[in-house]
Write an enzyme that holds these catalytic residues in place. Structure first.
Site, mmCIF file in Angstrom:
data_model
loop_
_atom_site.group_PDB
_atom_site.id
_atom_site.type_symbol
_atom_site.label_atom_id
_atom_site.label_comp_id
_atom_site.label_asym_id
_atom_site.label_seq_id
_atom_site.Cartn_x
_atom_site.Cartn_y
_atom_site.Cartn_z
ATOM 1 N N CYS A 146 0.824 -1.211 0.000
ATOM 2 C CA CYS A 146 0.000 0.000 0.000
ATOM 3 C C CYS A 146 0.863 1.267 0.000
ATOM 4 O O CYS A 146 1.459 1.595 -1.016
ATOM 5 C CB CYS A 146 -0.970 -0.026 1.181
ATOM 6 N N HIS A 165 -3.912 -5.034 0.619
ATOM 7 C CA HIS A 165 -3.386 -5.536 1.890
ATOM 8 C C HIS A 165 -3.496 -7.065 1.959
ATOM 9 O O HIS A 165 -4.588 -7.609 2.145
ATOM 10 C CB HIS A 165 -4.152 -4.918 3.059
ATOM 11 N N GLU A 194 -2.450 -8.896 4.320
ATOM 12 C CA GLU A 194 -2.499 -9.343 5.712
ATOM 13 C C GLU A 194 -3.912 -9.467 6.268
ATOM 14 O O GLU A 194 -4.123 -10.144 7.278
ATOM 15 C CB GLU A 194 -1.672 -8.399 6.598
#
Length: 509
Positions: free
Chosen positions: A79, A167, A169
Site C-alpha cells: 500500500c 493488503h 495481511e
C-alpha cells in the site's frame, strides 16, 4: 537468529496483522518504526514495508532511505510502501478518482510469476487508500490489476522488489497468506523454523545464560502470559525463581485460593499475599478511572517490594510482557498517547534495582498459548479469557467498596460460569460484568426497590486491538439476567453491552 523478516512500520493500523500472518507461516519477524531501523539490516532475510495513514504526496510523509535494502534484500512494499517506491523512483502517484476502500477482485494476473503462483484471476483483495499509482517506477513491470486499479501489483526488473496496493495481511484478501508465502518462502528462500518447540528450546537456553545462578522474582496474575512465563523460567532455572501472587481484593470470586491451588499442582514456587484490605483502603473514595489505576499500580508496587525484600539476593524481575505491549511502547509517533497505568512495559521503579527478564516479549497472544501447550500447561488455563491488571477496579464505575466488590464478584461468577455451562466460553475472547454508578427503580414481590444496574460484556477479538460484541443467545441472556437479579442482593437490573471497539473500548474504564 537466522530466517527472520524485518517489517518497517509507517503507522498502519494493519502492521501487527502483517507480523501475525508472517508468524503463521512459522517465520520469525520483528516490527520496527520506519525511523528507527535496526543497524544490522543485513541480519534479516527480507523486508516488508507497511501501509500508512499518510499520503506520499504530503509534506509530512514518512521518508525512508532504502539504499541499504533495495537490490540487496527481497523487499515487499504494501500500500503506502508501494506508492512510496513509485513516487520516489520515477513513477507517479496521484489522488484516486474515487477513494479505493474495501473488496476488489484481480482482473489481470501476469502468468508465470512466482509472486502470484497459485493465485488466479478473480481472487479477492482488500484495498484501503485514497491515492493510486498512475505510473510505475523506473524498471517497474506490471504483475496484477483490478477493474479500478491498473497498477495493483508490480515488480522491479533485476531486483527481488515487489509492490502491491492492496493488503495481503487482512482476512478479506482471500489469497493473502499465499502471496506472503510465495514472497517469503519461494522468492526470499526463508525456512519455516519459528515453531513453539524451537522457541521453548531457544528461550530456556537464553534465560539460563542471561540469569546465571542469580534469583528471579515474578509477580503472577493467574493469567495466561504470566503463567507461561513462569513455567518457562522454572524450566530453565528451577528454584531460583520466586513467584508472588498478590490478592488485590479485586480478583474474581474465589480466584485467589483457586489459582494458588492450580499453581501448586504445576510445581511452581509461589507465595500468596492477601493485601485486599490495603488496596481497598488506598482506593477509598476515589472515582477517577486513571487515578484508580495508578493507586492500584502503586499499591501493588509497594506490596511487591515489601515481599521481594523477604527473598534476599534477588537480582532479576521477570514479567509476562508480550509483543503488542512492546510495539505500543515504540510506536512510529513515539509512545502511544494512552498507555494505561498498569501497562507491563516499564516494569518496577528504579529504586528496586532489579534487572528485567521478559521471556515472552517477542510473542503474540496466540503464540503464547501455543508455547504454553507445547510445555504441557493445562488447556483450561491457556483458554482463560484476558483479565485486566486492575481487575474489578475498572469494572466498578465510581468509588470502590468491599460491598460493591462482593456484588460484582457474585454477578461475574454467574455470568462466566453460565458461559461455560452453555458451551459459550470458548466462543468468546473476553467477558465480564460492570457495576454501574446508578440505581434504578424496580419491583420485587410487592415492594418497590431502588438498586444497582449491572452491564454484561462479551467480545470477540484476536488481540484486543479491535473487538466485536458477541451475539449471545437470547435464552442464555434471559436465564443469566434472572439468576443475577434473584441471587445477587442489591441488583435489580441487567443490561447487555452491544458496542464494538472502536469506538468503545472493551473495558468501561
Amino acid at each position: 537468529m537466522h530466517n527472520k523478516v524485518l517489517i518497517l512500520d509507517f503507522g498502519s493500523q494493519y502492521t501487527q496483522l502483517i507480523a501475525r500472518r508472517v508468524r503463521e507461516l512459522f517465520i520469525y519477524c520483528e516490527i520496527h518504526p520506519y525511523n528507527k531501523t535496526p543497524n544490522k539490516i543485513g541480519e534479516f532475510n527480507a523486508v516488508i514495508l507497511s501501509g500508512s495513514p499518510y499520503s506520499v504526496r504530503s509534506d509530512d510523509a514518512p521518508h525512508l532511505d532504502l539504499s541499504s535494502i533495495r537490490g540487496k534484500l527481497p523487499l515487499l512494499a504494501v500500500c503506502y510502501g508501494a506508492q512510496y517506491l513509485a513516487h520516489f523512483s520515477g513513477g507517479l502517484v496521484k489522488p484516486s478518482n474515487s477513494r479505493e476502500y474495501g473488496r476488489a477482485n484481480l482482473s489481470f494476473v501476469q502468468s508465470g510469476e512466482t509472486f502470484f503462483e497459485g493465485i488466479d484471476k478473480g481472487s479477492q483483495v482488500w484495498m484501503s487508500h485514497s491515492d493510486t499509482i498512475d505510473q510505475l517506477p523506473d524498471g517497474g513491470s506490471l504483475l496484477a490489476s483490478t477493474n479500478d486499479v491498473k497498477n495493483a501489483a508490480f515488480c522491479i526488473d533485476g531486483e527481488t522488489t515487489f509492490g502491491i496496493q492492496f493488503h495481503p495481511e487482512v482476512y478479506h484478501t482471500t489469497d493473502g497468506k499465499k502471496i506472503l508465502e510465495n514472497f517469503l518462502i519461494k522468492i526470499a528462500k526463508i525456512q519455516q523454523k519459528w515453531t513453539p518447540d524451537s522457541f521453548v528450546e531457544m528461550t530456556v537456553k537464553q534465560i539460563a545464560e542471561t540469569v546465571g545462578d542469580e534469583k528471579v522474582i515474578l509477580g503472577l496474575s493467574g493469567g495466561v502470559d504470566s503463567t507461561v512465563a513462569a513455567v518457562l523460567l522454572n524450566k530453565s532455572i528451577g528454584k531460583q525463581l520466586h513467584c508472588i501472587f498478590v490478592n488485590n481484593g479485586l480478583l474474581r470470586k474465589n480466584e485467589f485460593k483457586g489459582v494458588l491451588n492450580q499453581y501448586k499442582g504445576m510445581g511452581l514456587n509461589v507465595k500468596g499475599v492477601d493485601a485486599s484490605v490495603e488496596f481497598l483502603e488506598a482506593l477509598k473514595g476515589e472515582i477517577d478511572p486513571e487515578k484508580k489505576r495508578k493507586i492500584i499500580g502503586n499499591t501493588f508496587i509497594n506490596v511487591f517490594d515489601n515481599e521481594s525484600k523477604k527473598t534476599p539476593g534477588v537480582s532479576w524481575l521477570a514479567q509476562g510482557t508480550i509483543y503488542p505491549d512492546v510495539i505500543e511502547s515504540i510506536s512510529v509517533n513515539g509512545p502511544s498517547a494512552i498507555i494505561k497505568s498498569h501497562h507491563n512495559v516499564g516494569g518496577l521503579p528504579d529504586y528496586m534495582k532489579l534487572k528485567l527478564v521478559e521471556p515472552l516479549k517477542m510473542l503474540f497472544k496466540d503464540e503464547v498459548r501455543r508455547v504454553g501447550a507445547s510445555i504441557g500447561i493445562d488447556p483450561d488455563l491457556l483458554g482463560r479469557h484476558p483479565f485486566p491488571g486492575p481487575g474489578l477496579g475498572i469494572r466498578i464505575l465510581g468509588d470502590i467498596t468491599a460491598e460493591k466488590v462482593k456484588i460484582l464478584q457474585d454477578v461475574d461468577a454467574i455470568f462466566i460460569n453460565g458461559l461455560k455451562s452453555w458451551d459459550l466460553y470458548d466462543q468468546v475472547w473476553q467477558a465480564g460484568a460492570m457495576l454501574l454508578p446508578v440505581n434504578s427503580v424496580g419491583v420485587m414481590g410487592d415492594e418497590r426497590t431502588y438498586e444497582k444496574c449491572v452491564a454484561l460484556r462479551a467480545v470477540q477479538s484476536t488481540d484486543g486491538m479491535t473487538a466485536d460484541w458477541v451475539d449471545l443467545p437470547y435464552a442464555f441472556l434471559q436465564k443469566i439476567s434472572n439468576e443475577i437479579i434473584n441471587k445477587v442482593r442489591g441488583v435489580n437490573r441487567v443490561v447487555y453491552d452491544i458496542s464494538s471497539k472502536p469506538p468503545a473500548t472493551i473495558e468501561w474504564e
